[in-house]
Design an enzyme around this catalytic site. Structure first.
Site, short mmCIF file in Angstrom:
data_model
loop_
_atom_site.label_atom_id
_atom_site.label_comp_id
_atom_site.label_asym_id
_atom_site.label_seq_id
_atom_site.Cartn_x
_atom_site.Cartn_y
_atom_site.Cartn_z
N GLU A 1 0.82 -1.20 0.00
CA GLU A 1 0.00 0.00 0.00
C GLU A 1 0.86 1.26 0.00
O GLU A 1 0.58 2.21 -0.73
CB GLU A 1 -0.92 -0.01 1.23
CG GLU A 1 -1.71 1.27 1.45
CD GLU A 1 -2.69 1.59 0.33
OE1 GLU A 1 -3.19 2.73 0.31
OE2 GLU A 1 -2.94 0.73 -0.53
N HIS B 1 -20.07 -8.71 -16.82
CA HIS B 1 -18.73 -8.40 -17.33
C HIS B 1 -18.40 -9.27 -18.54
O HIS B 1 -17.79 -8.80 -19.51
CB HIS B 1 -17.70 -8.62 -16.22
CG HIS B 1 -16.33 -8.14 -16.56
ND1 HIS B 1 -16.06 -6.89 -17.05
CD2 HIS B 1 -15.11 -8.76 -16.48
CE1 HIS B 1 -14.77 -6.74 -17.26
NE2 HIS B 1 -14.17 -7.87 -16.93
N HIS C 1 -4.24 -8.81 -16.41
CA HIS C 1 -5.58 -8.48 -16.92
C HIS C 1 -5.86 -6.99 -16.70
O HIS C 1 -6.40 -6.32 -17.59
CB HIS C 1 -6.60 -9.33 -16.18
CG HIS C 1 -7.98 -9.30 -16.77
ND1 HIS C 1 -8.25 -9.59 -18.09
CD2 HIS C 1 -9.19 -9.02 -16.20
CE1 HIS C 1 -9.54 -9.50 -18.32
NE2 HIS C 1 -10.14 -9.13 -17.19
#
Length: 335
Positions: free
Chosen positions: A75, A251, A311
């Site tokens: 993060e 999707h 992806h």
């Protein structure tokens, strides 16, 4: 600094920012896919620190394990790179204002980018403080993609590369198709983001069927409710099985629509498009086939991290390619 040097500096920074924006998008996907969105429970620091805590350290009565520290670093690295991108965008805005008397210097776009980056930073904060609410995380993704697209548009315009052919009125429809391509790709990215932020990627663990059915039970109203759930932690997702299946299937349908759209667009490009327009359409078609293959692989191999990140990366490349498509589709004025 004279106008020529300022323009040159602006172009170099624009390219650096565009490339770095791609890195930020991929890192953001890596953070989501490693469940590190709450690796640091505060913002902009991490447990009150400027870096992730050490293994075994105690902060706020939490003992940090090796896994917890790894998520915190995922993060924080994303935040460091995003912060660097923000500084580059700020530099673009400053140069644009200082060089505003140059007729070739864009001003509105750099200032809009600065506003977008500020809003994106707020979304990053809300992503943490609102405990990964899907609507906030998805909007964070979409604004990141919008930043990426705008920076590449700015670079393409500043790089001086324009369509070599002046378009006649008969050829003008290619502009509408280029815009349609951009909107469809952005919409599909939004659907993909909703799949990811609701942890619906494996609600259909088989392909081409879903849960061994061609059309299992669905719940469209619940699946796309932007105010579903309470204010507790959304990590892991809160959709019912029918809602998760609905998001996933939608999707997949979006991917089929894109495939059909670009099948038609390949023919249109051959008939009406200029050379660069044809090249851009072919590049998008290839990227789309790769993207569909990665999407299928995510299902078949149960969402491996490498394929899932790829992806997301190819989705970003598709967006960049569609921005370039709109750039070369813009006609030059006919004399």
């Amino acid at each position: 600094m004279d106008k020529t040097k300022m323009s040159s500096l602006f172009r170099r920074i624009a390219l650096a920012a565009a490339l770095l924006a791609l890195v930020v998008v991929v890192l953001g996907a890596f953070v989501r896919l490693t469940d590190a969105g709450l690796g640091c429970p505060d913002w902009p620091g991490c447990y009150g620190l400027l870096t992730a805590p050490d293994v075994g350290s105690q902060t706020a009565d939490i003992v940090h394990t090796e896994t917890g520290v790894a998520k915190a670093w995922n993060e924080m690295i994303h935040r460091y790179v995003a912060g660097t991108l923000s500084l580059l965008v700020l530099a673009l805005a400053v140069i644009a204002v200082l060089n505003r008397r140059d007729p070739d210097q864009p001003v509105a776009v750099p200032l809009a980018l600065l506003a977008l980056v500020i809003f994106q930073a707020l979304l990053g904060m809300w992503t943490v403080t609102m405990l990964l609410r899907p609507e906030i995380v998805t909007l964070h993704l979409l604004m990141g993609m919008a930043t990426l697209a705008t920076l590449w548009w700015l670079w393409f315009r500043q790089a001086g590369e324009r369509s070599l052919l002046a378009y006649s009125e008969k050829e003008m429809p290619t502009r509408a198709w280029a815009l349609g391509a951009l909107l469809l790709i952005y919409g599909q990215i939004a659907l993909g983001g909703w799949v990811s932020t609701n942890y619906a990627a494996l609600h259909c663990p088989d392909f081409p069927t879903c849960q061994e059915q061609w059309w299992p039970e669905t719940d469209f109203s619940g699946a796309f409710d932007l105010n579903h759930g309470d204010n507790s932690n959304f990590e892991g997702g809160k959709l019912t099985n029918a809602q998760g299946v609905t998001v996933h299937i939608t999707h997949r349908i979006g991917a089929l629509i894109l495939l059909l759209f670009f099948s038609i667009m390949l023919w249109i490009a051959q008939v009406n498009g200029g050379h660069r327009f044809k090249q851009a359409v072919k590049i998008i078609a290839v990227l789309l086939l790769i993207q569909i293959g990665l999407g299928i692989s995510n299902v078949v191999f149960l969402l491996p991290l490498t394929i899932a990140v790829a992806h997301n990366a190819v989705a970003a490349l598709l967006l960049i390619a569609s921005v370039y498509l709109n750039h070369v589709a813009k006609p030059k004025k006919l004399n």
